[in-house]
Design an enzyme around this catalytic site. Sequence first.
Site, PDB file in Angstrom:
ATOM      1  N   TYR A 138      47.645  36.454  36.646  1.00 15.76           N
ATOM      2  CA  TYR A 138      48.841  37.284  36.838  1.00 15.76           C
ATOM      3  C   TYR A 138      49.304  37.704  35.451  1.00 15.76           C
ATOM      4  CZ  TYR A 138      53.507  38.395  38.868  1.00 15.76           C
ATOM      5  OH  TYR A 138      54.664  38.997  39.293  1.00 15.76           O
ATOM      6  N   LYS A 166      46.138  40.252  39.078  1.00 19.34           N
ATOM      7  CA  LYS A 166      47.310  41.036  39.472  1.00 19.34           C
ATOM      8  C   LYS A 166      47.943  41.530  38.187  1.00 19.34           C
ATOM      9  CE  LYS A 166      51.814  40.947  41.745  1.00 19.34           C
ATOM     10  NZ  LYS A 166      52.782  41.224  40.689  1.00 19.34           N
TER      11      LYS A 166
END
Length: 311
Positions: A138, A166
Amino acid sequence: MTFPAPLTGVVPPVCTPLTPEREVDVPSLLRLVDHLVGAGVSGLFVLGSSSEAAYLADRQRRLVVESVVGHVGGSLPVLAGAIDMTTPRVLDHVASVTAAGADAVVVTAPFYARTHPAEIARHYRLVAARSPVPVVAYDIPVAVHTKVAPDLILGLAADGVLAGLKDSSGDLAGFRAVVTGARTRPGITGFSVLTGSELVVDVALALGADGAVPGLANVDPHGYVRLHGLCRAGDGEGARAEQERLCALFGMVGVGDTGRMGRNASALGAFKAALKLRGIIDCPATAEPQVPLSADEVQRVEEFLAGAGLL
């Protein structure tokens, strides 16, 4: 459910409805999950930024994962954030959320203490070695104050350490480098590249991204699923129109008066107010110490919903 390789489509970062006492409102959470699943999303990401994971006690984090996993019953993958400052603390969260049934874990770079890229790589390697499920990176420098370089991500992907990314960095050039590298670099297979942006999903998919993790998809999951379908069908004009409608709707995140509240409180307060106005959750409370929206600000959220055809 086995984590798909790659994960594609729309994967909303699920808001965490709270009671007025700031406990997890499980019935509202499950209605929200039904709202998202009914729109045709491809997966669910719990305990991310839109989930207010940083504000939740460990018992609340576990309750969220258990509730969502139990409710969807393996019908689609559930990714869970294992987000904390250092490797030992992240590993504690990995153990908890995987015991609760998460199909993958989503992990940021370490934060609070300053880190070196070599330490970020070591962090991900240590987490992956101990995780029984795939690890998704992330990249969110606004929260952790470190940008994870594309070469670092791609190297870890080639070594099988990471199953996906992400990207919430706002760095479109860096995102493009990951998308291109995931397609061309030897040793990388089934790596999921997902944008965390609400505003450039059409562009990200055109670049070759696998999907999107937009917070606004809590409010309008049908719109993002429709946008994804239009992009995949090659309908550029239709995709552009739908993206522009969603961009206008995203204006709701700015309703809060930043003279008295943070941007995070304004955005999450707007999402939750919209979900309350749409009849999906019972209470729009955000976690302490975030300042709640005023009645006038909630009225502005309602106007955004009406303008987008959602009321």
